[in-house]
Design an enzyme around this catalytic site. Structure first.
Site, PDB file in Angstrom:
ATOM      1  N   ASP A 194       0.712  -1.159  -0.175  1.00 41.75           N
ATOM      2  CA  ASP A 194       0.172  -0.231  -0.082  1.00 41.75           C
ATOM      3  C   ASP A 194       0.865   1.343  -0.041  1.00 41.75           C
ATOM      4  O   ASP A 194       1.898   1.251   0.592  1.00 41.75           O
ATOM      5  CB  ASP A 194      -0.983  -0.127   1.142  1.00 41.75           C
ATOM      6  CG  ASP A 194      -1.795   1.088   1.344  1.00 41.75           C
ATOM      7  OD1 ASP A 194      -2.522   1.287   0.588  1.00 41.75           O
ATOM      8  OD2 ASP A 194      -1.725   1.921   2.341  1.00 41.75           O
TER       9      ASP A 194
ATOM     10  N   GLU B  96       1.200  -0.790  -4.979  1.00 41.28           N
ATOM     11  CA  GLU B  96       0.052   0.311  -5.063  1.00 41.28           C
ATOM     12  C   GLU B  96       0.645   1.555  -5.442  1.00 41.28           C
ATOM     13  O   GLU B  96       1.037   2.069  -4.515  1.00 41.28           O
ATOM     14  CB  GLU B  96      -1.064   0.090  -4.102  1.00 41.28           C
ATOM     15  CG  GLU B  96      -2.223   0.855  -4.239  1.00 41.28           C
ATOM     16  CD  GLU B  96      -2.373   2.089  -3.485  1.00 41.28           C
ATOM     17  OE1 GLU B  96      -3.035   3.011  -3.736  1.00 41.28           O
ATOM     18  OE2 GLU B  96      -1.607   2.360  -2.522  1.00 41.28           O
TER      19      GLU B  96
END
Ligand code: GLC
Length: 657
Positions: free
Chosen positions: A296, A338
């Protein structure tokens, strides 16, 4: 000593020397813990990966006691290898024999919140037949590690990376689910929020209690001098709800770096202890059966004054070092970046750097997603063609994940340069897209909402489900069958590109049954300020049932997507790894793209973004032997007058017979 003439050779020589020093100790530790055969395997991986770990760590953390640091990390690797369950070792061996598993044309992903999809982790296992109908081989469960209480940014504020959110189940449930999925040929992907912890994470608590070792886990500043200096070039992630990138914390008696919400504290990766902690978390999750880690907010890991503190070269070094170390203990595990960043930065996360080194195996193709929505609004694919053709090719061992919608807003990553090439102003086009998708633009079919509108800069992003953005919500409201037909075609058209562009296509939960915006978040005080909840609905059981009834909206969309998956798995040309080449079409509304496979031949994708029938020069078929449309009954497509004809909002997957 650094070899001035051949700095790389110097680096390699230093890595070799370090390996020679460390190898006997690692070997002895491994022999004590994992026996002869497994030790040999581990040493083979060590020899193979060591330079790719040593180089980055040397650049990141300098030469001072580098051996000590690397030895500590390698000990973690040995211990994780020793603890790796038998079944996962078998997975590692299979993946080492078939390292291309994630490139396969059989891969289809599904993304959901465990609670919104099924209620809890153990109930997810009851829905595997449903996923089977869609051909799913990869399941991304949205954040499920234990978050802080209260507002937690949809689970992205974690207080314990080693336990599961008790509302969803526990670690044993996760392990069981991972096993059940593996049994059905489905890889489990989960989020690893490595950029920050919740302000209540144990490390943060210790920092608040004044422990200097833990204060050093975060970026703390006694006054505003440096925060002000950094903010001159930082971009705000949530300008509306969490302005600024630093938060004053009285317990710390300092400003703490908070790129996202004030309760998410950015970790300080200049501190090698932070690196070691996160490696340990990765190995722990790998041994629970997680096969893909979604890294993330990866671009934010390293800060540098005078920059926007994203995509710094050190971010790639960190990811490469993590990659190398995790591959030694758990080579079956893939990394997915990401990185919602401009196109030229994006490919770097797949390892397309000046120096080729394994980094992430997968990355979100954010540019493709943005361009799809942009072309859908403008009914013009020229910008898309230009922007996508300019992208650097990806290393052949990596794959995109290609998607239409996700849990986040859509930010219009359209560069001024690309827009300029087709005669558009970048800012103006982005404004148009915001107006269009928030339904303000006259004649818009979309029902979305602006997210994080920045009144100073005029920037905004868009929230809303794919169905609502594609016009299904409006068509149903108006009870207009023809509009509904067009809206369904739009949604399937977007998915047809995601399924054929050369990457793992992701179905975002609810899109398969055309779920519209969900306004219920407004009644929850913690969720209300964040309109991304608009597109995070509960899976509607009634809609799921209706997928089985011919003539319903849900039946049409569900079977449309399932069919894409079915056909995709028969087309080796759609295997990731090769190159996808956008081609200029002589009708601006048509997007054309070609793929080639050494054995399976050519693939030509055609998409008509306009509401009327369109055609393109049949010259695009050059070199293709007896082309057929793999999506159409009997492969038939319309070819006459030297042109290929596409129905309104229609798609063709032309392949060689
Ligand atoms: C990622 C997530 C997003 C979250 C942010 C902070 O971008 O996708 O939902 O807000 O990271 O963790």
């Amino acid at each position: 000593m650094v070899d001035e003439l051949h700095p790389r050779r110097g680096a390699r020589a230093r890595a070799d020397a370090a390996l020679e020093r460390l190898r006997p100790r690692i070997r002895a530790r491994a022999r004590r813990r994992i026996g002869r055969g497994a030790t040999e395997v581990l040493l083979a991986r060590l020899d193979r990966r060591f330079p790719d770990v040593h180089g980055p760590l040397e650049q990141l953390y300098g030469a001072e006691d580098l051996d000590g640091l690397i030895e500590r990390l390698l000990r973690m690797v040995v211990d994780a290898s020793a603890a790796r369950p038998h079944e996962l070792r078998a997975l590692d061996y299979r993946r080492e024999v078939n390292p291309d598993w994630h490139l396969s044309e059989r891969q289809v992903g599904y993304v959901c919140y465990a609670d919104r999809f099924a209620g809890s982790l153990d109930k997810v296992a009851d829905r595997l037949d449903y996923l089977g109908e869609l051909g799913v081989t990869y399941l991304h469960l949205m954040p499920l590690l234990q978050p802080r209480q209260g507002a937690n940014d949809g689970g992205y504020a974690v207080i314990d990376f080693r336990s599961v959110d008790p509302r969803l189940g526990d670690m044993d449930d996760l392990e069981r689910l991972a096993g059940a999925l593996r049994g059905r040929g489905i890889s489990l992907c989960i989020d690893l929020v490595l950029n920050h912890t919740a302000a209540e994470h144990e490390w943060a608590e210790r920092a608040k209690a004044g422990d200097p070792a833990y204060r050093d886990y975060y970026h703390l500043f006694p006054d505003r001098t440096l925060p002000d200096a950094f903010e001159r070039t930082l971009l705000e992630v949530f300008p509306d709800t969490a302005p600024g990138s630093f938060t004053w914390n009285p317990a710390l008696d300092a400003w703490v770096w908070t790129s996202f919400y004030e309760f998410q504290w950015d970790l300080n990766y200049t501190n090698p202890r932070v690196f070691a902690e996160m490696l340990d978390v990765m190995l722990f999750l790998a041994n629970r059966g997680v096969e893909v880690l979604r890294l993330d907010a990866a671009p934010f890991l390293w800060k540098r004054l005078g920059t926007n503190c994203q995509n710094q070269p050190e971010v790639h070094l960190l990811l490469q070092a993590f990659r190398g170390l995790v591959s030694m203990a758990a080579p079956g595990v893939a990394f997915k970046a990401e990185a919602i960043v401009p196109p030229q930065e994006l490919v770097r996360y797949l390892g397309a750097n000046e120096r080729l080194r394994a980094e992430c195996d997968l990355a979100y193709h954010n540019s493709l997603m943005v361009q799809l929505w942009s072309s859908l609004a403008s009914r013009d694919a020229r910008l898309m063609t230009v922007a996508l053709s300019r992208m650097t090719p990806t290393p052949p061992t990596t794959s995109w994940v290609t998607y239409v919608r996700g849990h986040d807003d859509i930010g219009w990553a359209v560069t001024d340069e690309d827009a300029g090439t087709v005669g558009l102003g970048g800012f103006g086009h982005r404004q148009f897209l915001n107006d269009f998708y928030s339904g303000r633009f006259p004649g818009s079919f979309a029902r979305g909402a602006r997210f994080q509108e920045n009144l100073l800069t005029g920037d905004a992003r868009i929230s809303g489900t794919a169905a609502s953005l594609a016009g299904i919500e409006l068509a149903l409201e108006l009870g207009d069958e023809r509009l509904l037909d067009a809206a369904v075609r739009r949604l399937l058209l977007l998915y047809s590109v995601a399924f054929s562009y050369g990457g793992i296509p992701l179905i975002y939960m609810g899109d398969e049954v055309a779920l519209r915006n969900d306004l219920s978040y407004r009644e929850h005080p913690e969720l209300a300020p964040d309109n991304r909840w608009l597109h995070r609905p509960l899976l509607d059981e009634a809609a799921v049932e209706r997928r089985q009834r011919a003539g319903t909206l849900e039946h049409r969309v569900f079977h449309g997507i399932a069919r894409l998956a079915q056909v995709r798995r028969t087309l080796a040309t759609l295997r990731a790894g090769g190159r996808t080449e956008p081609l200029p079409a002589d009708d601006p509304a048509v997007f054309a793209y070609r793929r080639e496979h050494p054995a399976a031949g050519r693939f030509l994708g055609l998409v008509n973004f306009s509401d009327t029938e369109r055609s393109v020069d049949a010259g695009l078929l050059a070199g293709m032997d007896t082309p057929r449309d793999a999506l159409a009954p009997h492969g038939r497509f319309s070819l006459h007058g030297g042109r290929i004809w596409l129905p309104r909002l229609g798609t063709c997957w032309l392949t060689e017979d």
